[in-house]
Design a protein around this motif. Structure first.
Motif, PDB file in Angstrom:
ATOM      1  N   VAL A 228       0.840  -1.199   0.000  1.00 14.54           N
ATOM      2  CA  VAL A 228       0.000   0.000   0.000  1.00 14.54           C
ATOM      3  C   VAL A 228       0.873   1.247   0.000  1.00 14.54           C
ATOM      4  CG1 VAL A 228      -1.704   1.335   1.285  1.00 14.54           C
ATOM      5  CG2 VAL A 228      -1.930  -1.150   1.131  1.00 14.54           C
ATOM      6  N   GLN A 229       1.868   1.283   0.902  1.00 16.37           N
ATOM      7  CA  GLN A 229       2.773   2.430   0.924  1.00 16.37           C
ATOM      8  C   GLN A 229       3.564   2.545  -0.375  1.00 16.37           C
ATOM      9  OE1 GLN A 229       2.379   0.496   3.626  1.00 16.37           O
ATOM     10  NE2 GLN A 229       1.767   1.926   5.232  1.00 16.37           N
ATOM     11  N   ALA A 230       3.925   1.400  -0.949  1.00 12.11           N
ATOM     12  CA  ALA A 230       4.670   1.418  -2.207  1.00 12.11           C
ATOM     13  C   ALA A 230       3.842   2.059  -3.314  1.00 12.11           C
ATOM     14  CB  ALA A 230       5.073  -0.006  -2.597  1.00 12.11           C
ATOM     15  N   PHE A 231       2.581   1.689  -3.410  1.00 11.50           N
ATOM     16  CA  PHE A 231       1.701   2.282  -4.425  1.00 11.50           C
ATOM     17  C   PHE A 231       1.534   3.776  -4.190  1.00 11.50           C
ATOM     18  CE2 PHE A 231       0.054  -2.019  -5.545  1.00 11.50           C
ATOM     19  CZ  PHE A 231       0.175  -1.887  -6.914  1.00 11.50           C
ATOM     20  N   LEU A 232       1.382   4.188  -2.922  1.00  9.33           N
ATOM     21  CA  LEU A 232       1.223   5.607  -2.616  1.00  9.33           C
ATOM     22  C   LEU A 232       2.451   6.403  -3.045  1.00  9.33           C
ATOM     23  CD1 LEU A 232      -0.466   5.551   0.912  1.00  9.33           C
ATOM     24  CD2 LEU A 232      -1.521   6.122  -1.268  1.00  9.33           C
ATOM     25  N   VAL A 233       3.631   5.866  -2.776  1.00  7.85           N
ATOM     26  CA  VAL A 233       4.870   6.554  -3.169  1.00  7.85           C
ATOM     27  C   VAL A 233       4.955   6.694  -4.681  1.00  7.85           C
ATOM     28  CG1 VAL A 233       7.384   6.320  -3.245  1.00  7.85           C
ATOM     29  CG2 VAL A 233       6.172   5.924  -1.098  1.00  7.85           C
ATOM     30  N   VAL A 234       4.623   5.620  -5.401  1.00  4.47           N
ATOM     31  CA  VAL A 234       4.693   5.657  -6.863  1.00  4.47           C
ATOM     32  C   VAL A 234       3.692   6.661  -7.429  1.00  4.47           C
ATOM     33  CG1 VAL A 234       4.337   4.321  -8.981  1.00  4.47           C
ATOM     34  CG2 VAL A 234       5.525   3.288  -7.045  1.00  4.47           C
ATOM     35  N   VAL A 235       2.465   6.660  -6.913  1.00  4.44           N
ATOM     36  CA  VAL A 235       1.426   7.552  -7.426  1.00  4.44           C
ATOM     37  C   VAL A 235       1.772   9.010  -7.121  1.00  4.44           C
ATOM     38  CG1 VAL A 235      -0.984   8.242  -7.173  1.00  4.44           C
ATOM     39  CG2 VAL A 235      -0.407   5.827  -7.348  1.00  4.44           C
ATOM     40  N   VAL A 236       2.170   9.291  -5.887  1.00  4.05           N
ATOM     41  CA  VAL A 236       2.516  10.664  -5.522  1.00  4.05           C
ATOM     42  C   VAL A 236       3.743  11.133  -6.301  1.00  4.05           C
ATOM     43  CG1 VAL A 236       3.298  12.164  -3.643  1.00  4.05           C
ATOM     44  CG2 VAL A 236       1.472  10.507  -3.230  1.00  4.05           C
ATOM     45  N   GLY A 237       4.696  10.232  -6.545  1.00  6.12           N
ATOM     46  CA  GLY A 237       5.897  10.596  -7.276  1.00  6.12           C
ATOM     47  C   GLY A 237       5.705  10.736  -8.770  1.00  6.12           C
ATOM     48  N   GLY A 238       4.567  10.287  -9.280  1.00  7.37           N
ATOM     49  CA  GLY A 238       4.289  10.409 -10.704  1.00  7.37           C
ATOM     50  C   GLY A 238       4.843   9.279 -11.552  1.00  7.37           C
ATOM     51  N   LEU A 241      11.492   7.688 -11.170  1.00 11.89           N
ATOM     52  CA  LEU A 241      12.432   7.317 -10.121  1.00 11.89           C
ATOM     53  C   LEU A 241      12.666   8.473  -9.149  1.00 11.89           C
ATOM     54  CD1 LEU A 241      14.403   5.291  -8.901  1.00 11.89           C
ATOM     55  CD2 LEU A 241      16.141   6.120 -10.514  1.00 11.89           C
ATOM     56  N   MET A 242      13.018   9.644  -9.671  1.00 15.54           N
ATOM     57  CA  MET A 242      13.273  10.784  -8.808  1.00 15.54           C
ATOM     58  C   MET A 242      11.999  11.238  -8.086  1.00 15.54           C
ATOM     59  SD  MET A 242      16.462  11.292  -8.804  1.00 15.54           S
ATOM     60  CE  MET A 242      16.633   9.497  -8.993  1.00 15.54           C
ATOM     61  N   GLY A 243      10.856  11.080  -8.755  1.00 17.23           N
ATOM     62  CA  GLY A 243       9.591  11.396  -8.111  1.00 17.23           C
ATOM     63  C   GLY A 243       9.331  10.494  -6.920  1.00 17.23           C
ATOM     64  N   SER A 244       9.654   9.209  -7.054  1.00 10.14           N
ATOM     65  CA  SER A 244       9.468   8.275  -5.948  1.00 10.14           C
ATOM     66  C   SER A 244      10.399   8.587  -4.791  1.00 10.14           C
ATOM     67  CB  SER A 244       9.703   6.836  -6.436  1.00 10.14           C
ATOM     68  OG  SER A 244       8.693   6.437  -7.328  1.00 10.14           O
ATOM     69  N   VAL A 245      11.640   9.006  -5.104  1.00  5.00           N
ATOM     70  CA  VAL A 245      12.577   9.404  -4.044  1.00  5.00           C
ATOM     71  C   VAL A 245      12.005  10.587  -3.261  1.00  5.00           C
ATOM     72  CG1 VAL A 245      14.862  10.356  -3.563  1.00  5.00           C
ATOM     73  CG2 VAL A 245      14.602   8.539  -5.266  1.00  5.00           C
ATOM     74  N   ALA A 246      11.527  11.603  -3.979  1.00  4.57           N
ATOM     75  CA  ALA A 246      10.965  12.787  -3.315  1.00  4.57           C
ATOM     76  C   ALA A 246       9.698  12.433  -2.547  1.00  4.57           C
ATOM     77  CB  ALA A 246      10.673  13.871  -4.353  1.00  4.57           C
ATOM     78  N   ALA A 247       8.828  11.615  -3.147  1.00  3.38           N
ATOM     79  CA  ALA A 247       7.571  11.246  -2.495  1.00  3.38           C
ATOM     80  C   ALA A 247       7.823  10.429  -1.237  1.00  3.38           C
ATOM     81  CB  ALA A 247       6.685  10.473  -3.465  1.00  3.38           C
ATOM     82  N   GLY A 285       0.950  13.562 -10.193  1.00  5.15           N
ATOM     83  CA  GLY A 285       2.026  13.391  -9.239  1.00  5.15           C
ATOM     84  C   GLY A 285       3.036  14.518  -9.273  1.00  5.15           C
ATOM     85  N   LEU A 286       4.109  14.332  -8.500  1.00  3.78           N
ATOM     86  CA  LEU A 286       5.107  15.396  -8.337  1.00  3.78           C
ATOM     87  C   LEU A 286       5.921  15.642  -9.595  1.00  3.78           C
ATOM     88  CD1 LEU A 286       6.515  14.491  -4.788  1.00  3.78           C
ATOM     89  CD2 LEU A 286       5.209  16.525  -5.379  1.00  3.78           C
ATOM     90  N   PHE A 287       6.435  14.564 -10.200  1.00  2.00           N
ATOM     91  CA  PHE A 287       7.354  14.715 -11.316  1.00  2.00           C
ATOM     92  C   PHE A 287       6.913  13.868 -12.501  1.00  2.00           C
ATOM     93  CE2 PHE A 287       9.928  15.451  -7.492  1.00  2.00           C
ATOM     94  CZ  PHE A 287      10.382  16.728  -7.778  1.00  2.00           C
ATOM     95  N   ALA A 288       5.657  13.944 -12.831  1.00  2.00           N
ATOM     96  CA  ALA A 288       5.158  13.168 -13.976  1.00  2.00           C
ATOM     97  C   ALA A 288       5.796  13.672 -15.266  1.00  2.00           C
ATOM     98  CB  ALA A 288       3.643  13.270 -14.067  1.00  2.00           C
ATOM     99  N   VAL A 289       6.149  12.724 -16.127  1.00  2.00           N
ATOM    100  CA  VAL A 289       6.753  13.057 -17.419  1.00  2.00           C
ATOM    101  C   VAL A 289       5.764  12.741 -18.527  1.00  2.00           C
ATOM    102  CG1 VAL A 289       8.652  12.576 -18.995  1.00  2.00           C
ATOM    103  CG2 VAL A 289       9.045  12.552 -16.532  1.00  2.00           C
ATOM    104  N   ALA A 290       5.517  13.726 -19.377  1.00  2.00           N
ATOM    105  CA  ALA A 290       4.609  13.492 -20.500  1.00  2.00           C
ATOM    106  C   ALA A 290       5.281  12.538 -21.468  1.00  2.00           C
ATOM    107  CB  ALA A 290       4.291  14.802 -21.201  1.00  2.00           C
ATOM    108  N   LYS A 291       4.617  11.424 -21.796  1.00  2.00           N
ATOM    109  CA  LYS A 291       5.197  10.446 -22.698  1.00  2.00           C
ATOM    110  C   LYS A 291       4.119   9.660 -23.406  1.00  2.00           C
ATOM    111  CE  LYS A 291       5.873   7.163 -18.866  1.00  2.00           C
ATOM    112  NZ  LYS A 291       5.707   8.044 -17.751  1.00  2.00           N
ATOM    113  N   GLY A 292       4.437   9.187 -24.574  1.00  2.00           N
ATOM    114  CA  GLY A 292       3.521   8.325 -25.296  1.00  2.00           C
ATOM    115  C   GLY A 292       3.542   6.939 -24.716  1.00  2.00           C
ATOM    116  N   ARG A 293       2.422   6.340 -24.562  1.00  2.00           N
ATOM    117  CA  ARG A 293       2.334   5.018 -23.965  1.00  2.00           C
ATOM    118  C   ARG A 293       2.197   3.955 -25.039  1.00  2.00           C
ATOM    119  NH1 ARG A 293       4.584   3.243 -19.693  1.00  2.00           N
ATOM    120  NH2 ARG A 293       4.123   4.496 -17.886  1.00  2.00           N
ATOM    121  N   ARG A 294       3.304   3.166 -25.219  1.00  2.00           N
ATOM    122  CA  ARG A 294       3.249   1.942 -25.989  1.00  2.00           C
ATOM    123  C   ARG A 294       2.084   1.850 -26.954  1.00  2.00           C
ATOM    124  NH1 ARG A 294       5.747   1.813 -21.490  1.00  2.00           N
ATOM    125  NH2 ARG A 294       3.902   2.427 -20.424  1.00  2.00           N
TER     126      ARG A 294
END
Length: 294
Positions: A228-238, A241-247, A285-294
């Motif tokens: 649960v905490q792992a998902f929260l960190v990923v979502v908040v961080g966007g 990798l750097m977003g997850s560190v900050a989150a 999230g904090l540091f979401a990067v705009a990107k095309g998805r597969r």
């Protein structure tokens, strides 16, 4: 504010870094899998649990030292992740609901499989005596093992950043994330990139499990407490990798400070409320990067 008032608060801040490192190491494998492959892996908690049981099995059967159990757990759980990706996940890309249900099913299979093999009674992972003492940091007192977790987390983040931002493989990963078809026209095998990335993410979860198995008892259901905490960190961080560190740092410190002021249960409630409010105004999230998805 007197030094007597500052000491407990400083201790809470240092403890917050420890909490942040635990949440980050639980989230980093999930960040890699979600950020690169786009899969919401509901079995991530069970990958963590497999890492803990791998260390327990290697210690109890082969007498392997704890520090050698960490790379061994990475290898074993990465192999399990590789098999799952090749046998199931690869057929479900671009089908998020099916992937969600499939990985949830995998989590149940892994949990019950471990219960059949090892039983439901708690297991314990031993660490060297040098890691069992406490160290004074200013006003704060922290266990040596928590400092080891913090150091290993920093090492993993640095190694992951190097792999994904300084190597040819990382360049291929970023190319596939941006535009899979264009990357394929340059000879990049997206299928192999997905396979390798999923295995690395699973292996990192195994390392997390080995560390968490020392901080708490090892049970077939232990992964649920961390995912649960792992998902929260990923979502908040966007999802970066750097977003997850900050989150992880932000949420860990808030959790510790709130617990210092109130109690642990109410602290979690306040933290989750703040996360919901934050995502209401910044859903990417904090540091979401705009990107095309597969």
């Amino acid at each position: 504010m007197t030094s007597l008032d500052i000491a407990p608060f400083a201790n809470a801040l240092v403890l917050g870094l420890s909490i942040a490192s635990i949440w980050l190491i639980a989230a980093i494998g999930l960040t890699i899998i979600y950020g690169t492959v786009g899969v919401i892996n509901m079995a991530h908690g069970e990958f963590i649990m497999l890492g803990a049981y791998t260390s327990y099995a290697l210690q109890s059967s082969l007498g392997l030292p704890f520090l050698l159990c960490l790379p061994a757990s990475f290898a074993v759980v990465a192999l399990v992740g590789l098999v799952i990706e090749r046998g199931l996940i690869r057929y479900l890309y671009n089908r998020p609901l099916d992937t969600l249900l499939a990985t949830w099913g995998v989590s149940l299979v892994l949990m019950q499989g471990v219960r059949l093999i090892f039983g439901s009674d708690p297991k314990y992972i031993a660490v060297p005596e040098i890691f069992q003492s406490n160290v004074e940091i200013g006003f704060a007192s922290l266990s040596v093992f928590r400092l080891v977790v913090l150091a290993i987390t920093a090492l993993i983040v640095a190694a992951t950043a190097w792999l994904f931002y300084r190597t040819r493989f990382g360049m291929q990963v970023r190319a596939v994330m941006q535009n899979k078809e264009m990357a394929a026209s340059f000879g990049i095998n997206a299928d192999r990139v997905y396979m390798t990335t999923f295995a690395i993410g699973a292996g990192l979860a195994g390392v997390a499990g080995s560390l968490f198995g020392v901080l708490a008892i090892v049970l077939p259901t232990m992964g649920t407490a961390y995912v649960v905490q792992a998902f929260l960190v990923v979502v908040v961080g966007g999802g970066t990798l750097m977003g997850s560190v900050a989150a992880a740092g932000l949420t860990g410190e808030l959790q510790s400070v709130f617990a210092f002021v109130t109690n642990d249960t109410f602290a979690r409630f306040l933290l989750y409320v703040l996360i919901v409010v934050f995502l209401r105004f910044r859903p990417r999230g904090l540091f979401a990067v705009a990107k095309g998805r597969r």
